[in-house]
Design an enzyme around this catalytic site. Structure first.
Site, mmCIF file in Angstrom:
data_model
loop_
_atom_site.group_PDB
_atom_site.id
_atom_site.type_symbol
_atom_site.label_atom_id
_atom_site.label_comp_id
_atom_site.label_asym_id
_atom_site.label_seq_id
_atom_site.Cartn_x
_atom_site.Cartn_y
_atom_site.Cartn_z
ATOM 1 N N LYS A 65 0.894 -1.110 -0.057
ATOM 2 C CA LYS A 65 -0.073 0.047 -0.076
ATOM 3 C C LYS A 65 0.839 1.199 0.079
ATOM 4 C CE LYS A 65 -3.648 1.911 2.675
ATOM 5 N NZ LYS A 65 -4.701 1.641 4.080
ATOM 6 N N SER B 127 -9.646 -0.272 7.462
ATOM 7 C CA SER B 127 -8.957 -0.156 6.042
ATOM 8 C C SER B 127 -8.523 -1.404 5.488
ATOM 9 C CB SER B 127 -7.712 0.882 6.205
ATOM 10 O OG SER B 127 -8.688 2.206 6.262
ATOM 11 N N SER C 119 -9.499 1.864 3.346
ATOM 12 C CA SER C 119 -8.707 2.495 2.365
ATOM 13 C C SER C 119 -7.651 1.763 1.579
ATOM 14 C CB SER C 119 -8.056 3.794 3.151
ATOM 15 O OG SER C 119 -6.985 3.232 4.115
#
Length: 522
Positions: free
Chosen positions: A213, A313, A289
């Site tokens: 990420k 997330s 997210s």
């Protein structure tokens, strides 16, 4: 929450000391959230109002009042002491687990975790002479293919490159990565291929493709947090600790995965790079997210990705994309080298195609910071021993907690009914037991969490916000930061007092049950 607070005439509302709350008398109350839905010009106008020194205070005050935040945090006496970091009571040793010494080399930990899995059966994938596509292979499928000469990391790298390009060129496009370098990927794959040719792969993770990420450092790639500018004010000089541990095991890094800007949202919508759509239904969100990591694993381009989770997330996109998401215990993974390494809720953890893949990668990245070991005193690191001879009896003894009213408080009953069928399977196949529980003050918990993660995020970003970067954030992020900036010291301390209450209620529940089951999203 009914049953846990009182208000005398002429006195402010006061919560009972948490030990005096009669949990059995608590009644569930479905949250009544109020927030405007806007796009285009109306959204721009709303952001302008939120950021206005005078009008912004009025708007945020109204929003907080409408959602009972002022009543909870400003107008209520909360008798508990604040809990500024999660604190857990010592846990009893579990049956059927293997301890992993977290100070040992990650390669050794992965090997120890590998011994806890059932023996690998190659016939599951290779029943014919035809070579199957690599999509949806697990880690051990890749490992078998590499060691058997069926394929090589270099061959798989070409498939990954072609897959990334194909998804990116689709209509609508699927920008799952914000930074991708095909030549670097080939270079990593070539090094891994040579190790296999020489007969000395590093570990079961050698040659395994993993995405990171964009809020976790993976040298030499920049870390932007999916903004347009963060790499210009914060340079990456080395891997984050969790990435360095994976690299030591021979992992091949695909690139930096897309995300909701700075992790401040749960849809994955990103106007800067485009939105990583759900591979199963491209007209839907992945959730966020960690949107890019979930899309990459769900599309089959890699078996594992590493995301961050402070409020869902990892878990939300994993659920919406049909993969495995593990939010590790706070402090269990070393967050050094992540953009969100200074909060009290965030962790780095795996999104994976299977439970066994999550377990293998978790065993590599786990290990607390020295300071966290001193302060949090985490339980010994362990993984389940799936070859333990008494596993069936252990599963029979597992008690699953279910708060029925909360479980079914969803937008569509099909969601909770499907989850209930999963629980029924656990009970019928493994004879687990369902126990009804009550978790008081869930709305207070949500509010305290928002204030905690919001205040900590705002503290990190406010200097850049004030230094002229405000207009470079997306409208979504600017709205969140304007709200977070309205939280006061009183709000934050009150939220940490609520945190202590919530920890107490969950500890009481865990005296009765081993796990708590809910739909991941409503």
């Amino acid at each position: 929450m009914a049953g846990s607070s009182v208000k005398a005439k002429g006195q402010p509302r006061a919560m009972k000391p948490v030990e005096e709350v009669d949990i059995s008398a608590v009644r569930y109350q479905s949250p009544q959230l109020q927030a405007p839905h806007m796009t285009g010009f109306s959204l721009r106008l709303f952001v302008w109002l939120m950021e206005s020194p005078l009008l912004g205070r009025l708007v945020t005050s109204l929003l907080k009042s409408q959602n009972n935040m002022t009543r909870m945090l400003q107008d209520t006496v909360i008798p508990e002491r604040p809990m500024y970091i999660p604190q857990y009571p010592p846990q009893e040793p579990e049956q059927g687990v293997v301890l992993l010494e977290e100070d040992t080399d990650p390669v050794e930990r992965v090997e120890k975790a590998l011994q806890c899995l059932l023996p690998y059966d190659p016939s599951v994938h290779w029943m014919t002479e035809e070579r199957p596509p690599f999509l949806y292979w697990k880690i051990r499928d890749f490992a078998h293919a590499y060691r058997s000469g069926i394929t090589t990391p270099s061959v798989v790298a070409e498939h990954v490159i072609a897959g990334v390009e194909e998804w990116s060129n689709k209509e609508p496009p699927m920008p799952m990565l914000v930074y991708f370098n095909a030549d670097d990927l080939r270079k990593q794959a070539e090094a891994s291929t040579k190790r296999f040719q020489q007969g000395n792969p590093i570990s079961i993770l050698d040659g395994i493709f993993i995405a990171i990420k964009d809020d976790i450092d993976c040298f030499p790639y920049p870390s932007k947090g999916a903004t347009t500018f963060f790499d210009k004010i914060r340079t990456v000089e080395k891997d984050a600790v969790c990435v360095a541990r994976l690299r030591k095991c021979g992992v091949i890094f695909i690139g930096k995965a897309n995300m909701h800007e700075l992790g401040l949202g749960v849809t994955g919508n990103n106007p800067n790079y485009g939105t990583a759509r759900n591979p199963h239904s491209v007209d839907r969100y992945t959730g966020g997210s960690s949107s890019g990591p979930a899309a990459l694993v769900s599309s089959g381009l890699c078996p594992v990705a590493i995301g961050t989770d402070g409020g869902g997330s990892v878990r939300i996109p994993s659920a919406l994309c049909g993969i495995i998401g593990l939010k590790t215990t706070y402090g269990r993974t070393n967050m050094t080298g992540a953009l969100c390494d200074c909060g009290t809720v965030e962790v780095a953890s795996p999104l994976a195609a299977s439970v066994e893949d999550a377990m293998l990668v978790y065993s590599a990245i786990a290990g607390s910071r020295p300071m966290d070991k001193l302060i949090l005193r985490p339980s010994p690191l362990c993984v389940p021993n799936l070859v333990f001879p008494d596993n069936n009896n252990i599963l029979k003894s597992v008690k699953i907690g279910k708060y029925t009213e909360w479980f079914h408080d969803v937008s569509d009953r099909e969601i909770s009914n499907t989850c209930e069928k999963a629980l029924d399977l656990l009970c019928s196949n493994f004879r687990c037991q369902i126990e009804e529980i009550i978790l008081p003050e869930l709305e207070e918990m949500r509010t305290a969490h928002l204030v905690s993660i919001g205040t900590e995020s705002f503290c990190d970003l406010n200097p850049h916000y004030k230094a002229g970067k405000r207009t470079e954030f997306t409208l979504d992020t600017r709205t969140s930061l304007a709200l977070f900036g309205s939280f006061t010291s009183t709000d934050y301390v009150a939220s940490q007092r609520i945190r202590r209450r919530i920890m107490y209620y969950h500890n009481e529940a865990f005296k009765k049950v081993d796990v708590i089951a809910t739909p991941t999203t409503g």
